[in-house]
Design a protein around this motif. Structure first.
Motif, mmCIF file in Angstrom:
data_model
loop_
_atom_site.group_PDB
_atom_site.id
_atom_site.type_symbol
_atom_site.label_atom_id
_atom_site.label_comp_id
_atom_site.label_asym_id
_atom_site.label_seq_id
_atom_site.Cartn_x
_atom_site.Cartn_y
_atom_site.Cartn_z
ATOM 1 N N GLU A 56 40.999 44.512 39.177
ATOM 2 C CA GLU A 56 40.480 44.074 37.875
ATOM 3 C C GLU A 56 41.090 42.753 37.411
ATOM 4 O O GLU A 56 40.385 41.894 36.883
ATOM 5 N N ASN A 57 42.398 42.559 37.604
ATOM 6 C CA ASN A 57 43.015 41.317 37.137
ATOM 7 C C ASN A 57 42.469 40.098 37.885
ATOM 8 O O ASN A 57 42.297 39.035 37.303
ATOM 9 N N SER A 58 42.135 40.253 39.163
ATOM 10 C CA SER A 58 41.534 39.144 39.916
ATOM 11 C C SER A 58 40.126 38.861 39.419
ATOM 12 O O SER A 58 39.741 37.691 39.252
ATOM 13 N N PHE A 59 39.340 39.906 39.198
ATOM 14 C CA PHE A 59 37.994 39.714 38.657
ATOM 15 C C PHE A 59 38.055 38.965 37.323
ATOM 16 O O PHE A 59 37.285 38.035 37.085
ATOM 17 N N GLN A 60 38.986 39.356 36.457
ATOM 18 C CA GLN A 60 39.111 38.703 35.157
ATOM 19 C C GLN A 60 39.493 37.232 35.310
ATOM 20 O O GLN A 60 38.919 36.367 34.635
ATOM 21 N N ALA A 61 40.446 36.957 36.179
ATOM 22 C CA ALA A 61 40.900 35.576 36.363
ATOM 23 C C ALA A 61 39.771 34.698 36.903
ATOM 24 O O ALA A 61 39.530 33.597 36.384
ATOM 25 N N PHE A 112 25.672 33.372 42.512
ATOM 26 C CA PHE A 112 26.599 34.445 42.882
ATOM 27 C C PHE A 112 27.300 34.916 41.618
ATOM 28 O O PHE A 112 27.307 34.219 40.604
ATOM 29 N N THR A 113 27.842 36.120 41.686
ATOM 30 C CA THR A 113 28.632 36.647 40.575
ATOM 31 C C THR A 113 30.008 37.026 41.103
ATOM 32 O O THR A 113 30.169 37.358 42.280
ATOM 33 N N ILE A 114 30.956 36.955 40.234
ATOM 34 C CA ILE A 114 32.318 37.337 40.617
ATOM 35 C C ILE A 114 32.366 38.837 40.927
ATOM 36 O O ILE A 114 32.975 39.257 41.907
ATOM 37 N N GLU A 115 31.686 39.630 40.113
ATOM 38 C CA GLU A 115 31.733 41.085 40.285
ATOM 39 C C GLU A 115 31.201 41.527 41.648
ATOM 40 O O GLU A 115 31.756 42.442 42.261
ATOM 41 N N LYS A 116 30.142 40.888 42.136
ATOM 42 C CA LYS A 116 29.535 41.290 43.410
ATOM 43 C C LYS A 116 30.031 40.485 44.597
ATOM 44 O O LYS A 116 30.063 40.992 45.710
ATOM 45 N N ASP A 117 30.402 39.239 44.380
ATOM 46 C CA ASP A 117 30.602 38.333 45.514
ATOM 47 C C ASP A 117 32.031 37.867 45.749
ATOM 48 O O ASP A 117 32.294 37.212 46.763
ATOM 49 N N LEU A 118 32.962 38.167 44.852
ATOM 50 C CA LEU A 118 34.374 37.922 45.152
ATOM 51 C C LEU A 118 34.819 39.062 46.058
ATOM 52 O O LEU A 118 34.936 40.200 45.617
ATOM 53 N N VAL A 119 35.005 38.775 47.339
ATOM 54 C CA VAL A 119 35.205 39.853 48.304
ATOM 55 C C VAL A 119 36.644 40.006 48.782
ATOM 56 O O VAL A 119 37.007 41.055 49.315
#
Length: 152
Positions: free
Chosen positions: A17-22, A63-70
């Motif tokens: 979660e902290n990476s997604f937020q950043a 792209f979205t962070i939620e789906k594509d930050l892998v």
């Protein structure tokens, strides 16, 4: 400024979660930089963004962070935390497979995500020839390209 000798990154892992937020905090900067960067490289070395050459700007940054930050890695430094992220570009799936950009952001200490800043996108201009000139030009990475420290 940190160097590869000074930075000890944690192992690559799925974002929490902290990476997604950043990354979400700087998504507009990331997308703006991708578009600007492609235009600038296309002026003098179009091979850098060649895997995206047939894409519109909208397709490239759809792209979205939620789906594509892998994948992410991070390391503490004296001035906060360096965070690297591997972001999928859904519109790229060619003979090399899926396409990804490697992004570096910075999180200064003690303020949450409100002061997270975008740093850069990694460009692989490597494999020098006998004259020392790069023979590899790549801003869009493959799935198996390791997420390693870069300081561009």
């Amino acid at each position: 400024m940190a160097t590869s000798e000074e930075v000890v990154l944690n192992d690559p892992h799925h974002p929490k979660e902290n990476s997604f937020q950043a990354f979400h905090h700087v998504i507009h900067d990331i997308k703006h930089n991708i578009l600007h960067n492609r235009r600038e490289w296309d002026k003098h070395e179009p091979r850098m963004w060649s895997r995206a050459s047939g894409l519109t700007d909208h397709q490239l940054i759809d792209f979205t962070i939620e789906k594509d930050l892998v994948l992410v890695r991070s390391a503490p430094v004296s001035y906060g935390t360096i965070i690297l992220g591997k972001i999928r570009i859904p519109a790229i799936n060619d003979e090399e497979g899926e396409g990804f950009v490697h992004v570096r952001i910075h999180d200064p200490p003690n303020r949450g995500t409100e002061d997270v800043t975008f740093h850069s996108i990694w460009h692989d201009a490597g494999n020098p020839n006998a004259d020392g000139q790069p023979t590899t030009w790549r801003a869009i990475q493959t799935k198996d390209r390791e997420l390693t420290f870069f300081n561009e």
